[in-house]
Write a protein that holds these residues in place. Sequence first.
Motif, mmCIF file in Angstrom:
data_model
loop_
_atom_site.group_PDB
_atom_site.id
_atom_site.type_symbol
_atom_site.label_atom_id
_atom_site.label_comp_id
_atom_site.label_asym_id
_atom_site.label_seq_id
_atom_site.Cartn_x
_atom_site.Cartn_y
_atom_site.Cartn_z
ATOM 1 N N UNK A 353 0.814 -1.211 0.027
ATOM 2 C CA UNK A 353 0.027 0.011 0.169
ATOM 3 C C UNK A 353 1.003 1.335 -0.052
ATOM 4 N N UNK A 354 2.034 1.299 0.570
ATOM 5 C CA UNK A 354 2.858 2.608 0.778
ATOM 6 C C UNK A 354 3.531 2.644 -0.626
ATOM 7 N N UNK A 355 3.983 1.508 -1.189
ATOM 8 C CA UNK A 355 4.544 1.682 -2.398
ATOM 9 C C UNK A 355 3.775 2.280 -3.454
ATOM 10 N N UNK A 356 2.472 1.643 -3.532
ATOM 11 C CA UNK A 356 1.215 2.075 -4.403
ATOM 12 C C UNK A 356 1.086 3.432 -4.165
ATOM 13 N N UNK A 357 0.901 3.870 -2.912
ATOM 14 C CA UNK A 357 0.712 5.247 -2.711
ATOM 15 C C UNK A 357 1.905 6.345 -3.289
ATOM 16 N N UNK A 358 3.173 6.016 -3.041
ATOM 17 C CA UNK A 358 4.282 6.484 -3.489
ATOM 18 C C UNK A 358 4.276 6.665 -5.046
ATOM 19 N N UNK A 359 4.218 5.569 -5.778
ATOM 20 C CA UNK A 359 4.001 5.591 -6.977
ATOM 21 C C UNK A 359 2.884 6.505 -7.681
ATOM 22 N N UNK A 422 9.606 3.683 -6.812
ATOM 23 C CA UNK A 422 8.367 3.048 -6.306
ATOM 24 C C UNK A 422 7.884 1.796 -6.933
ATOM 25 N N UNK A 423 8.037 1.832 -8.474
ATOM 26 C CA UNK A 423 7.613 0.601 -9.184
ATOM 27 C C UNK A 423 8.459 -0.404 -9.033
ATOM 28 N N UNK A 424 10.007 -0.062 -8.774
ATOM 29 C CA UNK A 424 10.681 -1.237 -8.632
ATOM 30 C C UNK A 424 10.453 -1.786 -7.279
#
Length: 442
Positions: A353-359, A422-424
């Motif tokens: 969830x955090x990475x998706x929000x950053x992306x 973030x995608x990585x």
Amino acid sequence: MRTLFVPLAVLALAVPPAFSQQTPQTAGPSSSLSAVARTLEPEGPLTLRAAVALALQANPGLSAARHEQAAADGAVVQAGAWPNPTLDTQLEDVRRNNRTTTLQLSQPIELGGKRAARVTAAERARDQAASALSARRAELRASAVTAFFDVLTAQERLRLAQDSVGLAQIATRAAANRVAAGKVSPLEETKARVAEAGIRVELLQAEGTLRASRQLLAALWGNPAPRFTQVEGAVDQLPAQAAAPEVARRLPDAPVLRQARLEVERRRALSDLEQARRIPDVTVSLGVKRVPASEGEGDAVSSSRRNQVVVGLSVPLPIFDTNRGNITEALSREDKARDELAAAELQLGADVAQASERLRSARATAETLQRDALPGAETAYRAATKGFELGKFSFLEALDAQRTLFQVRNQYLVALADAHRAAGELDRLLGTEGDDPSANVR
């Protein structure tokens, strides 16, 4: 003597030939991975596909994971091996006429399903090694994509800094011409030269960032001195934002959850093995005993001997050691593995969830800057520079427009880099799909 060894020959033929196992030959010395990488790495431009292929082919960590999988395969083979038989010899009385010789072949027999439980535990460990190799490949692929776009962004920052130096030089010359014409104070030229010096410092920093990012990318395939001159790609391409249903579909098969589930299965197999070890194994013996025929009267009688078949069965009595401690330990570690699986599910959900929000945030920032801020900043800078040359604007106004353009461009590059990182991170957490490293870039 011939009658003594006939039964032993029969016993030897009864032993299964499976006890004789061939030892696999060890491979000869292999070439260095870094040497292979230096040979395969191009000296000119490097594409994303080539960078990912180099990392997957020559990364030392990935090679270590492959060796671990091979070791796990060997452990499975060893777990399925049967216990070796034992050949015993016993001599009673050293006097020749009274000597008794016993030769005995003993074969342990495992009971309670120990071998099956042992093989199952080894197979689960092998599955873990295979899953770890797959996770390492996904992580390495994501790292290669991220490092590639870091280099691409650093190249663009260097180009931006070079352009800014060129623009600062134009502004400095314009200020010097206006001072020479007596239109402005010499202070304007001093300010222009100070601004140019500051931009040159940013150019040096951009060059250092590019060198560091190139080394980090080449380190993925074990090359401390990069051979490629530059990377080729579109820096303004944003990584695709995965839809929520797609993320939910990939979430249960994430590498960390696969590893945790396999650990639970392995611990369950080890618990079954410890439970099976409560049942004692038996040892079956078969042999021959050579004894004197009689002890009587005369050398001829006492020297005659006869052979006797010896059959035995040995069963340990589980009185003091019932394997209770090992069973308790195995069951507790199985419960621990289940708890770690639940914790991994919660942590993975939060990280995804955090990475998706950053992306999502980085994409929105980059798209806004590209659509709204960059065109306006470029237009304002061109107008301010032209007006300054014509004497319509002051140097401070031209300098402010130049700084604004540089800041907006830098913010745009930072947003692009954050989006790719973030995608990585999402690819690392969820595991990558497919072989095309540019499939998630749009």
